[in-house]
Design an enzyme around this catalytic site. Structure first.
Site, mmCIF file in Angstrom:
data_model
loop_
_atom_site.group_PDB
_atom_site.id
_atom_site.type_symbol
_atom_site.label_atom_id
_atom_site.label_comp_id
_atom_site.label_asym_id
_atom_site.label_seq_id
_atom_site.Cartn_x
_atom_site.Cartn_y
_atom_site.Cartn_z
ATOM 1 N N ALA A 35 0.820 -1.218 0.000
ATOM 2 C CA ALA A 35 0.000 0.000 0.000
ATOM 3 C C ALA A 35 0.853 1.266 0.000
ATOM 4 C CB ALA A 35 -0.940 -0.010 1.204
ATOM 5 N N GLY A 37 4.224 3.909 -1.269
ATOM 6 C CA GLY A 37 4.552 4.690 -2.460
ATOM 7 C C GLY A 37 5.115 3.831 -3.574
ATOM 8 N N ARG A 106 13.479 7.893 2.922
ATOM 9 C CA ARG A 106 14.274 9.046 3.404
ATOM 10 C C ARG A 106 13.530 10.356 3.265
ATOM 11 N NH1 ARG A 106 19.901 10.012 0.818
ATOM 12 N NH2 ARG A 106 19.157 9.041 -1.113
ATOM 13 N N ARG A 112 20.653 6.729 3.590
ATOM 14 C CA ARG A 112 19.865 5.481 3.645
ATOM 15 C C ARG A 112 20.107 4.773 4.973
ATOM 16 N NH1 ARG A 112 21.466 6.114 -1.545
ATOM 17 N NH2 ARG A 112 20.001 5.816 -3.270
ATOM 18 N N ILE A 142 13.907 -4.609 -1.485
ATOM 19 C CA ILE A 142 13.950 -3.207 -1.910
ATOM 20 C C ILE A 142 14.197 -2.289 -0.710
ATOM 21 C CG2 ILE A 142 12.541 -1.323 -2.863
ATOM 22 C CD1 ILE A 142 11.185 -3.399 -4.692
ATOM 23 N N ASN A 144 15.386 -0.134 2.266
ATOM 24 C CA ASN A 144 16.715 0.418 2.556
ATOM 25 C C ASN A 144 17.044 0.381 4.046
ATOM 26 O OD1 ASN A 144 18.172 1.335 0.251
ATOM 27 N ND2 ASN A 144 16.552 2.850 -0.105
ATOM 28 N N ASP A 175 19.522 1.651 -9.937
ATOM 29 C CA ASP A 175 20.823 2.251 -10.260
ATOM 30 C C ASP A 175 21.149 2.033 -11.741
ATOM 31 O OD1 ASP A 175 21.173 2.950 -7.539
ATOM 32 O OD2 ASP A 175 21.775 0.896 -7.107
ATOM 33 N N ARG A 178 18.857 4.262 -13.878
ATOM 34 C CA ARG A 178 19.359 5.650 -13.900
ATOM 35 C C ARG A 178 20.603 5.764 -14.766
ATOM 36 N NH1 ARG A 178 18.366 5.968 -7.501
ATOM 37 N NH2 ARG A 178 16.338 6.997 -7.533
ATOM 38 N N HIS A 202 24.180 -0.310 -2.775
ATOM 39 C CA HIS A 202 23.106 0.626 -3.126
ATOM 40 C C HIS A 202 23.039 1.786 -2.132
ATOM 41 C CE1 HIS A 202 19.467 2.261 -4.761
ATOM 42 N NE2 HIS A 202 18.875 2.183 -3.583
#
Ligand SMILES: NC(=O)C1=CN([C@@H]2O[C@H](COP(=O)(O)OP(=O)(O)OC[C@H]3O[C@@H](n4cnc5c(N)ncnc54)[C@H](O)[C@@H]3O)[C@@H](O)[C@H]2O)C=CC1
Ligand SMILES: O=C([O-])CC(=O)C(=O)O
Length: 339
Positions: A35, A37, A106, A112, A142, A144, A175, A178, A202
């Protein structure tokens, strides 16, 4: 538990002809933190993936709405929402792949590692449940700090007697996403053709893009390579600052998470030569975990690939990142064994 079965014509067709058990096997995928982001767009993207037959969406709150919403999309998978710890077992049972974007993101000014205190405990709890309910699943971490949460997961699985180093992955795909985007912009090449391995870890300088191996070749000047490297390393911070207190990357992360989970599913299904970068148990360097290219197969990691030839700048970056990455790994291991 909230079950929403997409009764699409396509779904029925699939079953009537028996494809579900032949060319497209049944695969259950769970998203923990569904649920959030990242969790919401990732749930949508996994619903769009024809390799998924059952999609379990778990969170400590708000999953029923997300599951109801996503379930109306007329694609193959049956979507079920689970809310609260007493439904976690049901969410996990029978899973082939578990994706974990649960935990706090964050805010500007944070590293992180500042998320460790909250997220380490969340990940530990979720991994204990994975060991109990779906010990054979591939785990895509995933949450952090990935450099620590992956070692935490490994220790939890070791204690439970279920650890298989071939099945635990830190998701570093963002990464790579990007690096590809930034390189294509600078080199003025078609982004769809670009490949760039990103190795290390990461967080900040532990993210080491290997632009010397980028294709198509562009022979960019050293200054451009340095700027591209820094932008890739600071990509997460760029988004955190732009969101100005409203969290970190969610949409691009959901995209990256969906790419990586798809690669895991393809590997499980026996598709040959599926290669993605991931933070895994490794002997590529002296560090016990390291991100590099990984070949995915029917049991998860089939082969951890080496670094290939590095430029002097990359060699320097590799030596610089090791102490920080080592400390983050040890922090995770110590946390899992102390608490
Ligand atoms: N690996 C990577 O490249 C990236 C990792 N991240 C990390 O992903 C994590 C999630 O980020 P967002 O989705 O933006 O955060 P968010 O706060 O929007 O969502 C997190 C979700 O986790 C849920 N949650 C909290 N405790 C839970 C538990 N015990 N079990 C299940 N769910 C739980 C929350 O209810 C919330 O819905 C953060 O740690 C963030 O740093 C973010 C971007 C990229
Ligand atoms: O930067 C963050 O905190 C989130 C993240 O890992 C990323 O966007 O790469």
């Amino acid at each position: 538990m909230f079950r929403y079965v997409a009764r699409s014509a396509a779904g029925k067709h699939l079953h009537r002809r028996g494809y579900a058990t032949e060319s497209v096997p049944d695969r259950k995928v769970a998203v923990l933190g569904a649920a959030g982001g990242i969790g919401q767009p990732l749930a949508l993207l996994m619903k769009l993936n024809p390799l998924v037959s059952r999609l379990a969406l778990y969170d400590i709150a708000n999953t029923p709405g997300v599951a109801a919403d996503v379930s109306h999309v007329n694609t193959r998978s049956e979507v079920t929402g689970y809310v609260g710890e007493d439904q976690l077992g049901q969410a996990l049972e029978g899973c082939d792949v578990v994706i974990i974007p649960a935990g706090v993101p964050r805010k500007p000014g944070m590293t992180r590692d500042d998320l460790f205190n909250i997220n380490a405990g969340i990940v530990k709890g979720l991994c204990a449940a994975i060991a109990k309910y779906c010990p054979n699943a591939l785990v895509n971490m995933i949450s952090n700090p990935v450099n620590s949460t992956v070692p935490i997961a490994a220790e939890v699985f070791k204690k439970a007697g279920t650890y298989d180093e071939k099945k635990l992955f830190g998701v570093t795909t963002l990464d790579v996403v990007r690096a590809k985007t930034f390189y294509a912009g600078k080199a003025k090449v078609n982004v769809a053709d670009v490949n760039v391995p990103v190795v290390g870890g990461h967080a900040g300088i532990t993210i080491l893009p290997l632009f010397s191996q980028a294709t198509p070749k562009a022979n960019l000047p050293e200054d451009d390579i340095k700027a591209l490297t820094k932008r890739t390393q600071d990509g997460g911070t760029e988004v955190v600052e732009a969101k100005a207190g409203k969290g970190s990357a969610t949409l691009s992360m959901a995209y990256a998470g969906a790419i990586f989970a798809d690669a895991c599913l393809k590997g499980l299904n026996g598709v040959p030569n599926v290669v993605e970068c991931s933070f895994v148990q490794s002997t590529v360097t002296e560090l016990p975990f390291f991100a590099s290219k990984v070949r995915l197969g029917k049991n998860g990691v089939e082969e951890v690939l080496g670094l290939g030839p590095l430029s002097d700048y990359e060699k320097e970056g590799l030596e610089k990142l090791k102490p920080e990455l080592k400390a983050s790994i040890e922090k995770g291991i110590n946390f899992a064994n102390q608490s």
